[in-house]
Design a protein around this motif. Structure first.
Motif, PDB file in Angstrom:
ATOM      1  N   GLY A  85      29.517  31.958  29.159  1.00 40.53           N
ATOM      2  CA  GLY A  85      29.106  33.287  28.710  1.00 40.53           C
ATOM      3  C   GLY A  85      29.752  34.416  29.464  1.00 40.53           C
ATOM      4  O   GLY A  85      29.283  35.564  29.419  1.00 40.53           O
ATOM      5  N   ILE A  86      30.841  34.136  30.184  1.00 45.78           N
ATOM      6  CA  ILE A  86      31.575  35.192  30.887  1.00 45.78           C
ATOM      7  C   ILE A  86      32.441  35.927  29.880  1.00 45.78           C
ATOM      8  O   ILE A  86      33.250  35.322  29.173  1.00 45.78           O
ATOM      9  CB  ILE A  86      32.451  34.609  32.015  1.00 45.78           C
ATOM     10  CG1 ILE A  86      31.573  33.938  33.069  1.00 45.78           C
ATOM     11  CG2 ILE A  86      33.297  35.699  32.657  1.00 45.78           C
ATOM     12  CD1 ILE A  86      32.353  33.257  34.178  1.00 45.78           C
ATOM     13  N   GLN A  87      32.258  37.232  29.819  1.00 53.19           N
ATOM     14  CA  GLN A  87      33.015  38.055  28.882  1.00 53.19           C
ATOM     15  C   GLN A  87      34.143  38.758  29.631  1.00 53.19           C
ATOM     16  O   GLN A  87      33.899  39.488  30.587  1.00 53.19           O
ATOM     17  CB  GLN A  87      32.111  39.092  28.228  1.00 53.19           C
ATOM     18  CG  GLN A  87      30.907  38.503  27.510  1.00 53.19           C
ATOM     19  CD  GLN A  87      29.943  39.574  27.045  1.00 53.19           C
ATOM     20  OE1 GLN A  87      30.355  40.570  26.457  1.00 53.19           O
ATOM     21  NE2 GLN A  87      28.659  39.382  27.315  1.00 53.19           N
ATOM     22  N   CYS A  88      35.360  38.530  29.197  1.00 49.33           N
ATOM     23  CA  CYS A  88      36.531  39.126  29.831  1.00 49.33           C
ATOM     24  C   CYS A  88      37.310  39.918  28.797  1.00 49.33           C
ATOM     25  O   CYS A  88      37.619  39.408  27.718  1.00 49.33           O
ATOM     26  CB  CYS A  88      37.405  38.035  30.446  1.00 49.33           C
ATOM     27  SG  CYS A  88      38.889  38.646  31.271  1.00 49.33           S
ATOM     28  N   SER A  89      37.609  41.148  29.096  1.00 49.17           N
ATOM     29  CA  SER A  89      38.307  42.018  28.156  1.00 49.17           C
ATOM     30  C   SER A  89      39.684  41.467  27.813  1.00 49.17           C
ATOM     31  O   SER A  89      40.401  40.919  28.661  1.00 49.17           O
ATOM     32  CB  SER A  89      38.455  43.417  28.762  1.00 49.17           C
ATOM     33  OG  SER A  89      39.309  44.217  27.959  1.00 49.17           O
ATOM     34  N   ASP A  90      40.084  41.639  26.563  1.00 49.99           N
ATOM     35  CA  ASP A  90      41.419  41.248  26.127  1.00 49.99           C
ATOM     36  C   ASP A  90      42.500  42.124  26.754  1.00 49.99           C
ATOM     37  O   ASP A  90      43.690  41.819  26.645  1.00 49.99           O
ATOM     38  CB  ASP A  90      41.528  41.334  24.593  1.00 49.99           C
ATOM     39  CG  ASP A  90      40.665  40.301  23.884  1.00 49.99           C
ATOM     40  OD1 ASP A  90      40.388  39.261  24.500  1.00 49.99           O
ATOM     41  OD2 ASP A  90      40.274  40.548  22.730  1.00 49.99           O
ATOM     42  N   THR A  91      42.088  43.205  27.385  1.00 49.58           N
ATOM     43  CA  THR A  91      43.066  44.091  28.025  1.00 49.58           C
ATOM     44  C   THR A  91      43.492  43.565  29.392  1.00 49.58           C
ATOM     45  O   THR A  91      44.375  44.140  30.029  1.00 49.58           O
ATOM     46  CB  THR A  91      42.472  45.501  28.202  1.00 49.58           C
ATOM     47  OG1 THR A  91      41.287  45.409  29.003  1.00 49.58           O
ATOM     48  CG2 THR A  91      42.136  46.119  26.864  1.00 49.58           C
ATOM     49  N   LEU A  92      42.856  42.492  29.876  1.00 47.54           N
ATOM     50  CA  LEU A  92      43.227  41.904  31.162  1.00 47.54           C
ATOM     51  C   LEU A  92      44.061  40.660  30.937  1.00 47.54           C
ATOM     52  O   LEU A  92      43.835  39.900  29.994  1.00 47.54           O
ATOM     53  CB  LEU A  92      41.970  41.529  31.957  1.00 47.54           C
ATOM     54  CG  LEU A  92      41.021  42.656  32.355  1.00 47.54           C
ATOM     55  CD1 LEU A  92      39.871  42.088  33.192  1.00 47.54           C
ATOM     56  CD2 LEU A  92      41.741  43.752  33.128  1.00 47.54           C
ATOM     57  N   ASP A  93      45.021  40.461  31.811  1.00 42.88           N
ATOM     58  CA  ASP A  93      45.848  39.266  31.749  1.00 42.88           C
ATOM     59  C   ASP A  93      45.952  38.658  33.136  1.00 42.88           C
ATOM     60  O   ASP A  93      45.981  39.380  34.143  1.00 42.88           O
ATOM     61  CB  ASP A  93      47.247  39.616  31.231  1.00 42.88           C
ATOM     62  CG  ASP A  93      48.042  38.374  30.853  1.00 42.88           C
ATOM     63  OD1 ASP A  93      47.418  37.353  30.507  1.00 42.88           O
ATOM     64  OD2 ASP A  93      49.284  38.436  30.904  1.00 42.88           O
ATOM     65  N   PHE A  94      46.018  37.331  33.205  1.00 47.45           N
ATOM     66  CA  PHE A  94      46.135  36.627  34.475  1.00 47.45           C
ATOM     67  C   PHE A  94      47.585  36.222  34.694  1.00 47.45           C
ATOM     68  O   PHE A  94      48.208  35.618  33.822  1.00 47.45           O
ATOM     69  CB  PHE A  94      45.236  35.389  34.496  1.00 47.45           C
ATOM     70  CG  PHE A  94      43.802  35.682  34.196  1.00 47.45           C
ATOM     71  CD1 PHE A  94      43.064  36.519  35.015  1.00 47.45           C
ATOM     72  CD2 PHE A  94      43.179  35.131  33.090  1.00 47.45           C
ATOM     73  CE1 PHE A  94      41.734  36.800  34.740  1.00 47.45           C
ATOM     74  CE2 PHE A  94      41.855  35.405  32.804  1.00 47.45           C
ATOM     75  CZ  PHE A  94      41.129  36.246  33.635  1.00 47.45           C
ATOM     76  N   ILE A  95      48.116  36.554  35.853  1.00 46.47           N
ATOM     77  CA  ILE A  95      49.484  36.219  36.202  1.00 46.47           C
ATOM     78  C   ILE A  95      49.461  35.235  37.359  1.00 46.47           C
ATOM     79  O   ILE A  95      48.858  35.498  38.396  1.00 46.47           O
ATOM     80  CB  ILE A  95      50.289  37.476  36.600  1.00 46.47           C
ATOM     81  CG1 ILE A  95      50.270  38.484  35.457  1.00 46.47           C
ATOM     82  CG2 ILE A  95      51.708  37.102  36.968  1.00 46.47           C
ATOM     83  CD1 ILE A  95      50.816  37.974  34.157  1.00 46.47           C
ATOM     84  N   ASP A  96      50.115  34.097  37.174  1.00 44.10           N
ATOM     85  CA  ASP A  96      50.111  33.024  38.161  1.00 44.10           C
ATOM     86  C   ASP A  96      51.442  33.021  38.900  1.00 44.10           C
ATOM     87  O   ASP A  96      52.443  32.537  38.386  1.00 44.10           O
ATOM     88  CB  ASP A  96      49.874  31.683  37.459  1.00 44.10           C
ATOM     89  CG  ASP A  96      49.433  30.607  38.437  1.00 44.10           C
ATOM     90  OD1 ASP A  96      49.612  30.823  39.641  1.00 44.10           O
ATOM     91  OD2 ASP A  96      48.911  29.572  37.992  1.00 44.10           O
ATOM     92  N   CYS A  97      51.443  33.592  40.086  1.00 48.89           N
ATOM     93  CA  CYS A  97      52.641  33.650  40.911  1.00 48.89           C
ATOM     94  C   CYS A  97      52.599  32.500  41.913  1.00 48.89           C
ATOM     95  O   CYS A  97      51.650  32.404  42.694  1.00 48.89           O
ATOM     96  CB  CYS A  97      52.712  34.992  41.650  1.00 48.89           C
ATOM     97  SG  CYS A  97      54.146  35.155  42.735  1.00 48.89           S
ATOM     98  N   PRO A  98      53.600  31.616  41.900  1.00 41.77           N
ATOM     99  CA  PRO A  98      53.555  30.447  42.779  1.00 41.77           C
ATOM    100  C   PRO A  98      53.376  30.792  44.249  1.00 41.77           C
ATOM    101  O   PRO A  98      52.693  30.084  44.980  1.00 41.77           O
ATOM    102  CB  PRO A  98      54.918  29.782  42.533  1.00 41.77           C
ATOM    103  CG  PRO A  98      55.331  30.247  41.177  1.00 41.77           C
ATOM    104  CD  PRO A  98      54.791  31.636  41.047  1.00 41.77           C
ATOM    105  N   GLN A  99      53.980  31.905  44.691  1.00 42.50           N
ATOM    106  CA  GLN A  99      53.896  32.260  46.099  1.00 42.50           C
ATOM    107  C   GLN A  99      52.584  32.911  46.477  1.00 42.50           C
ATOM    108  O   GLN A  99      52.128  32.799  47.614  1.00 42.50           O
ATOM    109  CB  GLN A  99      55.048  33.223  46.487  1.00 42.50           C
ATOM    110  CG  GLN A  99      56.417  32.583  46.555  1.00 42.50           C
ATOM    111  CD  GLN A  99      57.028  32.391  45.178  1.00 42.50           C
ATOM    112  OE1 GLN A  99      56.667  33.088  44.228  1.00 42.50           O
ATOM    113  NE2 GLN A  99      57.924  31.421  45.049  1.00 42.50           N
TER     114      GLN A  99
END
Length: 539
Positions: free
Chosen positions: A51-65
């Motif tokens: 039930g966690i609501q996360c806005s579509d305006t946010l994006d997750f960026i996975d940086c290896p470092q």
């Protein structure tokens, strides 16, 4: 009630503008592909199931470092609610499957939350938080989990060296006295390897860097999604807040008291938050509150507190912390941090004093200083004085040095005056008024300039030398060159060098401060002029 901002899902054929992030553009595109990786997809599915609501305006960026960061896919505006997180989705003592075991053992605070986290990790895919836990690193790169050899070689002379070694000792004792017996006495079968001292330190590193205060019932714990926003000093974009029936809604965190604020991130060994069994009562009052305000008291919110442009990273802030605190609690440092400080321990001041006077003399002058109700900052095992990022020492240090260097007859007069003065500062003020031929009022406050005699300035320079000697024989220029050659992937070396350099820069400014004060005093004495720079500050 504000709604969670919405935007059309990103067209995969049209990658967004790269975030202004420390990852290179090349790394950005590789990490953008990783954004669709298995662990992020699993986390997003898990959020939806909880039930966690996360806005579509946010994006997750996975940086290896540098791990995961959060960016804006479109412009974000002040007041936008970008996430809602049910308290039941947070990993706390109250929500963990180990709750009964933890509470029966009388554990709370960091010990209790650590057991909850280790227990859920031990369940692997069977844990209700599996989709969240698989996103976390095994541990954060805090000095707490460095080897003793690394602590000695990388942090020697810094503000953290002694503190980290003390933390490691205390936490090992916590584990040995509380967790080790629990493993073998718990009603359910526990795997000892999942509750080893290594796992305990790893859990503590995650809790120190990622936990939030939630409310009186839950205490503090792990808050999925909220802990993905990176820190930037003085640049809070998004604010974590909790709404409950018994507290007013608060939009802003007081940056000067961020660590003490109920909604602030929790860290530091001395934070001992506890939960109260009867502090949170599930009753109709919650539904009444919700119907009146439109807010759900069982929800946490992430609210934008300023504008963020599309393509920018969205930052939280953990408070106004210097690099020593940031490295200690979160495992990183910042260049040109305006909140950096260097501490001068009272022990170091007494070391200087005993090089000039007898131990008995120093103890007597220290006692006199304390009798006028002055003291330094106090931690668990030491007393110290702060030197700010601009190299200016605290008034309390200057006052102590001034008293240490007073002639015997003047010191005797000060001693007698203590019993009759109406105000603490009036004792020193009486001495200064006679020396500098100024009018003293009990409503006056001592100016630092009045205490900067030539002898006090020489004492400050001696303290700089002693404090500087705590580092190894390398010059600061050698540290700077080493930092230039260091890659940020060498996190321990990089951030320890950043800390050393920031501290030594402050000591350079401290030296300049003392040198300038001595030169002014010499000029005034040579010309026989009364000082125009020495004034009393009025309330």
């Amino acid at each position: 009630m504000l709604k969670i901002g919405g935007a059309a899902p990103l067209n995969p054929a049209l990658p967004p503008q790269p975030y202004r992030h420390s990852c290179s553009r090349r790394n950005y595109f590789s990490s953008n592909l990783m954004a669709s990786s298995r662990r992020l997809r699993a986390f997003k599915r898990w959020m939806k199931s909880q039930g966690i609501q996360c806005s579509d305006t946010l994006d997750f960026i996975d940086c290896p470092q540098q791990g995961i960061s959060v960016g804006a896919l479109s412009d974000l505006h002040e007041g936008d609610v970008v996430a809602k997180i049910p308290k039941t989705a947070c990993l706390t003592i109250k929500t963990s499957g180990a709750r009964e075991m933890i509470e029966s053992a009388g554990l709370d605070g960091h010990l209790g939350v650590s057991v909850a986290l280790m227990y859920e990790k031990s369940l692997a895919q069977d844990s209700p938080w599996a989709g969240y836990l698989q996103l976390l690193p095994p541990q954060e790169c805090l000095p707490l989990v460095w080897t003793l050899g690394e602590v000695d070689s990388l942090l020697s002379g810094t503000e953290l060296h002694k503190a980290i070694k003390e933390d490691k000792t205390l936490m090992y004792e916590d584990w040995k006295e509380n967790i080790l017996p629990l493993v073998y006495s718990a009603p359910q079968s526990l795997n000892p390897s999942s509750f080893s001292v290594k796992e305990y330190f790893a859990a503590r590193s995650l809790i120190a860097s990622r936990s939030f205060q939630i409310d009186e019932y839950h205490g503090f714990g792990m808050v999925p999604l909220a802990d993905l926003f990176n820190h930037k000093t003085g640049a809070e974009d998004v604010h974590f807040t909790s709404v409950s029936p018994n507290q007013e809604y608060e939009d802003d965190v007081d940056s000067e008291n961020g660590d003490n604020n109920e909604l602030s991130k929790i860290s530091g060994h001395d934070k001992r938050d506890s939960t109260c069994e009867n502090s949170y009562i599930h009753s109709d009052s919650e539904s009444d509150y919700s119907s009146v305000t439109g807010e759900d008291p069982m929800m946490l919110q992430m609210i934008m507190v300023r504008e963020v442009k599309s393509g920018d990273e969205v930052f939280n802030t953990y408070g106004s912390l210097g690099n020593a605190a940031l490295l200690h609690r979160y495992g990183f440092t910042e260049a040109h941090n305006p909140f950096d400080i260097v501490n001068i321990d009272l022990e170091l001041v007494l070391k200087w004093g005993c090089s000039l006077f007898s131990s008995r003399y120093c103890r007597a002058r220290l006692s006199l200083w304390r009798r006028i109700n002055i003291s330094g900052s106090v931690s668990e095992n030491s007393e110290y004085f702060e030197v700010s990022s601009n190299g200016e020492p605290e008034l309390e240090l200057l006052t102590l040095l001034y008293i240490m260097l007073l002639p015997d007859n003047t010191c005797h007069k000060l001693d007698i005056s203590i019993c009759t003065a109406d105000k603490v500062s009036a004792n020193i003020g009486m001495i200064l008024s006679e020396k500098h031929d100024i009018t003293w009022s009990t409503s006056s406050e001592i100016s630092k300039d009045l205490l900067l005699t030539e002898k006090v300035c020489r004492a400050l320079l001696a303290l700089v030398d002693i404090r500087e000697s705590c580092y190894d024989s390398k010059l600061i220029d050698e540290d700077v060159e080493a930092l230039k050659r260091c890659c940020m992937t060498e996190r321990k070396l990089y951030h320890s060098l950043m800390l050393r350099i920031s501290e030594r820069r402050i000591l350079e400014k401290f030296r300049t401060y003392a040198t300038a004060g001595a030169q002014i005093q010499t000029f005034q004495d040579a010309n026989g002029t009364s000082t125009t720079r020495k004034r009393l500050k009025k309330h």
